[in-house]
Motif scaffolding. Structure first.
Motif, PDB file in Angstrom:
ATOM      1  N   ARG A  36       0.878  -1.412  -0.035  1.00 42.50           N
ATOM      2  CA  ARG A  36       0.191  -0.009  -0.072  1.00 42.50           C
ATOM      3  C   ARG A  36       0.958   1.313   0.171  1.00 42.50           C
ATOM      4  NH1 ARG A  36      -5.342   0.264   3.374  1.00 42.50           N
ATOM      5  NH2 ARG A  36      -5.937  -0.877   1.663  1.00 42.50           N
ATOM      6  N   GLY A  37       0.543   2.083  -0.938  1.00 41.79           N
ATOM      7  CA  GLY A  37       1.231   3.351  -1.268  1.00 41.79           C
ATOM      8  C   GLY A  37       2.549   3.245  -1.837  1.00 41.79           C
ATOM      9  N   GLU A  38       3.050   2.120  -2.409  1.00 38.21           N
ATOM     10  CA  GLU A  38       4.308   2.012  -3.050  1.00 38.21           C
ATOM     11  C   GLU A  38       4.009   1.955  -4.718  1.00 38.21           C
ATOM     12  OE1 GLU A  38       7.036  -0.868  -1.594  1.00 38.21           O
ATOM     13  OE2 GLU A  38       5.676  -1.530   0.209  1.00 38.21           O
ATOM     14  N   ASP A  39       4.956   2.399  -5.394  1.00 40.08           N
ATOM     15  CA  ASP A  39       4.729   2.043  -6.879  1.00 40.08           C
ATOM     16  C   ASP A  39       4.375   0.942  -7.239  1.00 40.08           C
ATOM     17  OD1 ASP A  39       5.721   1.962  -9.775  1.00 40.08           O
ATOM     18  OD2 ASP A  39       6.818   3.871  -9.405  1.00 40.08           O
ATOM     19  N   ASP A  40       3.627   1.022  -8.234  1.00 41.61           N
ATOM     20  CA  ASP A  40       2.862  -0.461  -8.886  1.00 41.61           C
ATOM     21  C   ASP A  40       3.836  -1.341  -9.582  1.00 41.61           C
ATOM     22  OD1 ASP A  40       2.328   1.432 -10.980  1.00 41.61           O
ATOM     23  OD2 ASP A  40       1.504  -0.527 -11.933  1.00 41.61           O
ATOM     24  N   LYS A  41       4.795  -0.548 -10.094  1.00 44.03           N
ATOM     25  CA  LYS A  41       5.961  -1.529 -10.969  1.00 44.03           C
ATOM     26  C   LYS A  41       6.562  -2.454 -10.051  1.00 44.03           C
ATOM     27  CE  LYS A  41       5.120   0.453 -14.664  1.00 44.03           C
ATOM     28  NZ  LYS A  41       3.909   1.405 -14.507  1.00 44.03           N
ATOM     29  N   LYS A  42       6.431  -2.372  -8.682  1.00 44.43           N
ATOM     30  CA  LYS A  42       7.408  -2.962  -7.825  1.00 44.43           C
ATOM     31  C   LYS A  42       6.475  -4.495  -7.556  1.00 44.43           C
ATOM     32  CE  LYS A  42       8.974  -1.454  -3.946  1.00 44.43           C
ATOM     33  NZ  LYS A  42       9.152  -0.566  -2.851  1.00 44.43           N
ATOM     34  N   PHE A  43       5.362  -4.631  -8.159  1.00 38.60           N
ATOM     35  CA  PHE A  43       4.556  -5.672  -7.654  1.00 38.60           C
ATOM     36  C   PHE A  43       3.860  -6.379  -9.235  1.00 38.60           C
ATOM     37  CE2 PHE A  43       4.605  -2.993  -4.163  1.00 38.60           C
ATOM     38  CZ  PHE A  43       4.791  -3.617  -3.139  1.00 38.60           C
ATOM     39  N   GLU A  44       4.874  -6.674  -9.789  1.00 43.24           N
ATOM     40  CA  GLU A  44       4.654  -7.418 -11.194  1.00 43.24           C
ATOM     41  C   GLU A  44       4.800  -8.763 -11.558  1.00 43.24           C
ATOM     42  OE1 GLU A  44       6.212  -4.803 -14.307  1.00 43.24           O
ATOM     43  OE2 GLU A  44       4.741  -3.390 -14.193  1.00 43.24           O
ATOM     44  N   LYS A  45       5.123  -9.371 -10.417  1.00 39.88           N
ATOM     45  CA  LYS A  45       5.555 -10.729 -10.195  1.00 39.88           C
ATOM     46  C   LYS A  45       4.238 -11.416  -9.375  1.00 39.88           C
ATOM     47  CE  LYS A  45       8.635 -14.214  -9.025  1.00 39.88           C
ATOM     48  NZ  LYS A  45       8.518 -15.014 -10.217  1.00 39.88           N
ATOM     49  N   ASP A  46       3.700 -12.557  -9.948  1.00 41.33           N
ATOM     50  CA  ASP A  46       2.669 -13.381  -9.435  1.00 41.33           C
ATOM     51  C   ASP A  46       3.319 -14.250  -8.150  1.00 41.33           C
ATOM     52  OD1 ASP A  46       4.103 -15.058 -11.120  1.00 41.33           O
ATOM     53  OD2 ASP A  46       2.024 -15.970 -11.785  1.00 41.33           O
ATOM     54  N   ARG A  47       2.729 -14.361  -7.162  1.00 40.73           N
ATOM     55  CA  ARG A  47       3.050 -15.140  -6.220  1.00 40.73           C
ATOM     56  C   ARG A  47       1.996 -15.777  -5.044  1.00 40.73           C
ATOM     57  NH1 ARG A  47       3.149 -10.057  -5.010  1.00 40.73           N
ATOM     58  NH2 ARG A  47       2.709  -9.112  -3.157  1.00 40.73           N
ATOM     59  N   PHE A  48       2.500 -16.423  -4.175  1.00 37.51           N
ATOM     60  CA  PHE A  48       1.544 -17.007  -3.135  1.00 37.51           C
ATOM     61  C   PHE A  48       1.487 -15.940  -2.265  1.00 37.51           C
ATOM     62  CE2 PHE A  48       2.926 -21.128  -4.331  1.00 37.51           C
ATOM     63  CZ  PHE A  48       1.708 -21.914  -4.344  1.00 37.51           C
ATOM     64  N   VAL A  49       0.272 -15.340  -1.650  1.00 37.43           N
ATOM     65  CA  VAL A  49       0.091 -14.497  -0.555  1.00 37.43           C
ATOM     66  C   VAL A  49      -0.631 -14.970   0.481  1.00 37.43           C
ATOM     67  CG1 VAL A  49       0.105 -12.547  -2.076  1.00 37.43           C
ATOM     68  CG2 VAL A  49      -1.948 -13.711  -2.035  1.00 37.43           C
ATOM     69  N   PHE A  50      -0.824 -14.323   1.760  1.00 36.72           N
ATOM     70  CA  PHE A  50      -1.751 -14.883   2.617  1.00 36.72           C
ATOM     71  C   PHE A  50      -3.034 -14.758   2.549  1.00 36.72           C
ATOM     72  CE2 PHE A  50      -4.150 -13.332   6.706  1.00 36.72           C
ATOM     73  CZ  PHE A  50      -4.257 -14.491   7.274  1.00 36.72           C
ATOM     74  N   GLY A  51      -3.664 -13.657   1.863  1.00 31.99           N
ATOM     75  CA  GLY A  51      -5.099 -13.700   1.588  1.00 31.99           C
ATOM     76  C   GLY A  51      -5.352 -12.651   0.589  1.00 31.99           C
ATOM     77  N   ALA A  52      -6.699 -12.633   0.553  1.00 34.55           N
ATOM     78  CA  ALA A  52      -7.245 -11.646  -0.687  1.00 34.55           C
ATOM     79  C   ALA A  52      -8.219 -10.651  -0.176  1.00 34.55           C
ATOM     80  CB  ALA A  52      -7.651 -12.299  -1.866  1.00 34.55           C
ATOM     81  N   THR A  53      -8.171  -9.462  -0.302  1.00 31.09           N
ATOM     82  CA  THR A  53      -9.243  -8.336   0.084  1.00 31.09           C
ATOM     83  C   THR A  53     -10.530  -8.851  -0.835  1.00 31.09           C
ATOM     84  OG1 THR A  53      -9.989  -6.177   0.416  1.00 31.09           O
ATOM     85  CG2 THR A  53      -8.530  -6.957  -1.709  1.00 31.09           C
ATOM     86  N   GLY A  54     -11.689  -8.685   0.191  1.00 27.58           N
ATOM     87  CA  GLY A  54     -12.968  -8.826  -0.631  1.00 27.58           C
ATOM     88  C   GLY A  54     -13.330  -7.669  -1.472  1.00 27.58           C
ATOM     89  N   ALA A  55     -12.491  -6.686  -1.747  1.00 25.40           N
ATOM     90  CA  ALA A  55     -12.803  -5.488  -2.679  1.00 25.40           C
ATOM     91  C   ALA A  55     -12.733  -5.977  -4.183  1.00 25.40           C
ATOM     92  CB  ALA A  55     -11.740  -4.377  -2.344  1.00 25.40           C
ATOM     93  N   ALA A  56     -11.732  -6.993  -4.443  1.00 27.95           N
ATOM     94  CA  ALA A  56     -11.453  -7.356  -5.825  1.00 27.95           C
ATOM     95  C   ALA A  56     -10.662  -8.630  -5.764  1.00 27.95           C
ATOM     96  CB  ALA A  56     -11.052  -5.930  -6.613  1.00 27.95           C
TER      97      ALA A  56
END
Length: 202
Positions: free
Chosen positions: A121-141
């Motif tokens: 949150r608040g960081e440049d979106d270009k830093k998050f272009e790799k798919d990966r496992f995460v803990f969870g997913a927000t209900g927003a989308a």
């Protein structure tokens, strides 16, 4: 949503006891939308459960009313969840609506003391272009396999709004189900557009 590039999907609007002309407007202008109208505001978690129960689809995409999505959002979520049969749900790359070069959420994480938070949150979106496992997913989308809800149960309605997705992610992880982050599924989130009005009203 009408511009979404996907051939076969249904749109369900759960109206949480709104007092304006929302339902009549949708009925008149978007007759293809299935509407679940609740008599009063029962909270986000309850509304989501109603929507899931009404759907006939094997995959459920949740979307907040203060979001916009890229035309390939649904298609890319679907391709991702099919590509990863080991995951229960796929999180979108959610950008800030007012600053679309910044991340609102790139999946959810949890720290060593059990506090959940949106990745990036608040960081440049270009830093998050790799798919990966995460803990969870927000209900927003995000997208979920519907059959897993029959195994885990409904989203806990004691969480009127907020934290319900974190609670559900904990339950899913304990049961052995995984979450995935898909950066090509892009959504834009205003953030607390409805909740802030409710809090001011209270």
């Amino acid at each position: 949503l009408e511009k979404i590039q996907y051939p076969d999907w249904e749109l369900i609007l759960v109206d949480n006891g709104s007092r304006d002309s929302s339902v009549s407007y949708v009925k008149k202008n978007f007759p293809q939308v299935k509407i679940v109208k609740l008599a009063k505001n029962l909270g986000f978690a309850t509304a989501v459960n109603y929507g899931i129960g009404r759907s006939r689809a094997p995959f459920i995409a949740l979307l907040n009313n203060d979001t916009k999505v890229d035309i390939n959002w649904l298609k890319n979520l679907y391709k991702s969840i099919l590509k990863h049969p080991e995951v229960f749900a796929v999180a979108s790359k959610i950008l800030q609506a007012k600053k679309p070069n910044l991340i609102d959420s790139a999946g959810d994480a949890i720290n060593i003391v059990g506090q959940a938070y949106p990745v990036g949150r608040g960081e440049d979106d270009k830093k998050f272009e790799k798919d990966r496992f995460v803990f969870g997913a927000t209900g927003a989308a995000s997208m979920f396999r519907k059959n897993i809800f029959t195994k885990l149960g409904k989203i806990d309605e004691d969480f009127f709004f907020y934290i319900e997705d974190v609670d559900f992610a904990i339950r899913a992880q304990i049961a052995g189900f995984k979450y995935w982050y898909e950066p090509t599924a892009v959504a834009y989130h205003q953030g607390a557009a409805t909740a802030s009005k409710l809090c001011r009203f209270i």
